[in-house]
Design a protein around this motif. Sequence first.
Motif, short mmCIF file in Angstrom:
data_model
loop_
_atom_site.label_atom_id
_atom_site.label_comp_id
_atom_site.label_asym_id
_atom_site.label_seq_id
_atom_site.Cartn_x
_atom_site.Cartn_y
_atom_site.Cartn_z
N ARG A 33 0.81 -1.21 0.00
CA ARG A 33 0.00 0.00 0.00
C ARG A 33 0.85 1.27 0.00
N ASP A 34 0.33 2.28 -0.68
CA ASP A 34 0.66 3.70 -0.54
C ASP A 34 1.95 4.19 -1.21
N LYS A 35 3.07 3.46 -1.08
CA LYS A 35 4.32 4.02 -1.63
C LYS A 35 4.44 3.81 -3.13
N ARG A 36 3.82 2.77 -3.66
CA ARG A 36 3.66 2.56 -5.10
C ARG A 36 4.99 2.51 -5.85
N SER A 37 5.95 1.79 -5.30
CA SER A 37 7.24 1.58 -5.96
C SER A 37 7.19 0.29 -6.75
N HIS A 38 7.59 0.33 -8.02
CA HIS A 38 7.63 -0.90 -8.82
C HIS A 38 8.50 -1.96 -8.16
N PHE A 39 9.67 -1.56 -7.69
CA PHE A 39 10.61 -2.52 -7.11
C PHE A 39 9.99 -3.21 -5.89
N ASP A 40 9.50 -2.41 -4.95
CA ASP A 40 8.92 -2.99 -3.74
C ASP A 40 7.65 -3.78 -4.05
N GLY A 41 6.83 -3.25 -4.95
CA GLY A 41 5.60 -3.95 -5.30
C GLY A 41 5.86 -5.30 -5.94
N GLN A 42 6.87 -5.38 -6.81
CA GLN A 42 7.20 -6.65 -7.45
C GLN A 42 7.80 -7.63 -6.46
N ILE A 43 8.61 -7.14 -5.54
CA ILE A 43 9.17 -8.02 -4.51
C ILE A 43 8.05 -8.65 -3.70
N MET A 44 7.08 -7.83 -3.29
CA MET A 44 5.98 -8.36 -2.47
C MET A 44 5.11 -9.31 -3.29
N LEU A 45 4.88 -9.01 -4.55
CA LEU A 45 4.08 -9.87 -5.42
C LEU A 45 4.70 -11.25 -5.53
N GLU A 46 6.01 -11.30 -5.73
CA GLU A 46 6.68 -12.58 -5.96
C GLU A 46 7.04 -13.29 -4.66
N ALA A 47 7.23 -12.52 -3.58
CA ALA A 47 7.49 -13.14 -2.29
C ALA A 47 6.23 -13.75 -1.70
N GLY A 48 5.08 -13.14 -1.99
CA GLY A 48 3.82 -13.68 -1.49
C GLY A 48 3.61 -13.48 -0.01
N THR A 49 4.22 -12.44 0.55
CA THR A 49 4.10 -12.17 1.97
C THR A 49 3.31 -10.88 2.19
N GLY A 50 3.16 -10.47 3.46
CA GLY A 50 2.39 -9.29 3.79
C GLY A 50 3.25 -8.14 4.25
N MET A 51 2.59 -7.05 4.65
CA MET A 51 3.30 -5.86 5.09
C MET A 51 3.91 -6.00 6.48
N ASP A 52 3.61 -7.12 7.15
CA ASP A 52 4.17 -7.33 8.48
C ASP A 52 5.63 -7.75 8.42
N MET A 53 6.15 -8.01 7.23
CA MET A 53 7.52 -8.44 7.05
C MET A 53 8.27 -7.39 6.22
N PRO A 54 9.42 -6.90 6.68
CA PRO A 54 10.15 -5.89 5.92
C PRO A 54 10.45 -6.37 4.51
N ILE A 55 10.20 -5.51 3.52
CA ILE A 55 10.39 -5.88 2.13
C ILE A 55 11.83 -6.29 1.86
N ALA A 56 12.78 -5.62 2.48
CA ALA A 56 14.20 -5.91 2.24
C ALA A 56 14.59 -7.31 2.70
N SER A 57 13.79 -7.93 3.59
CA SER A 57 14.14 -9.25 4.11
C SER A 57 13.44 -10.38 3.37
N GLN A 58 12.69 -10.06 2.32
CA GLN A 58 11.92 -11.08 1.60
C GLN A 58 12.75 -11.58 0.42
#
Length: 403
Positions: free
Chosen positions: A109-134
């Motif tokens: 949500r909210d920051k709308r970064s392609h890099f972060d959004g793609q990481i979360m899409l492919e990691a399949g995790t939620g916002m409770d986990m830091p994106i850098a650690s996925q």
Amino acid sequence: MDRRQFLRAMTGAGCSAAAYPWLTSVTMAQGAGLGENRLIVVILRGAMDGLDVVQPVGDRDFAALRPHLPISEIGLTGPFALHPGLSGLQRLWQAGQLGFVHATSTPYRDKRSHFDGQIMLEAGTGMDMPIASQHDGWLNRMLQSVPGLTAETAYAVGREALPLLAGKGPSREWTPEVKLALSQQGQTLLDHIYHDDDLFREASTEALELSQGLSGREMRAPREAVTAKPAMGADRAWPDIDSLVDFAAGRLNGATRIAAFSLAGWDTHRRQAAAISRPLSRLQRIILRMQAQLGPQNWGRTTLIAMTEFGRTARQNGTGGTDHGTGGAMVLAGGALRGGTVLGKWPGLSEAALYDRRDLMPTSDVRAWAAWSMRGLFGLDRSVLENAVFPGLDIGQDPKLIL
């Protein structure tokens, strides 16, 4: 240095698919534990505009939000119409082999970064986990949950593994667009050096065969006509897409059961009416050529899911495009799909109904649709999906995606 590292070294250094939007990747997995069904995942990099692909023309607020973007007349179900750029898929829709999910997103949500959004899409995790650690992907975690599987990874243009399949599961890599060009003398020298080394002899031979095999196909590929522009929605050839699909389909017709593609070009900030036609044509080509190459029997056991990192703004911008948004759409296809419908709860496009008064409001999680697809295709337990593949996700009620 193991065999996988050697092949990676032979095909070039790593790079980021988000930073280089022309890259296209494919990842594959195989194993008897998955049965006869097949899953194809297409990551649409750049944030596909779901409101343009599946247009809510029956929503009274839609036309006012996008006065300069073309309105489709290709009706689907309810208030929705299909973008003409995918009109070549109408026969699949009529056969119940095409469907869509609207107003869906990852938890990002909210920051709308392609890099972060793609990481979360492919990691399949939620916002409770830091994106850098996925660092691992949901397809890899799925593979780890099924005994007796092996994974095979390959690339069309990209030079690093899709995060979707990154993790502890074994993988192989293929880079068809990067040629290993050696003279006959160089090949002879390579054969001589590795003649007595079983590991490196096999790896070097395979790398040469894969590279030269694609080079031959490229040389035989017909040139595109330059005098006539293909009609919107026509099934046109894309040589790079065709080579990629043909390679993947050949494996899917054998022991491979999962293929994951990466398709870029969806970042339509300006002149969207023209800019979106190319990626739509390429996505349509993947679907239609995959259907043709798999044949009726294997296509009947296949489900394809196309998903993107986030949607785009409900309102067009001043340059005839749309900006990074939140809720978007998924494209579904395949003979194993219960298609012919637009799934998801439609929230409406009134200003009060929009997320942050600018974006389509997400009413579902893309991970849940992926989870139910895997459950329907491969019989995975709900507990495995909610705890191992998509940790912490409640996948909700069964939407009965799979026949």
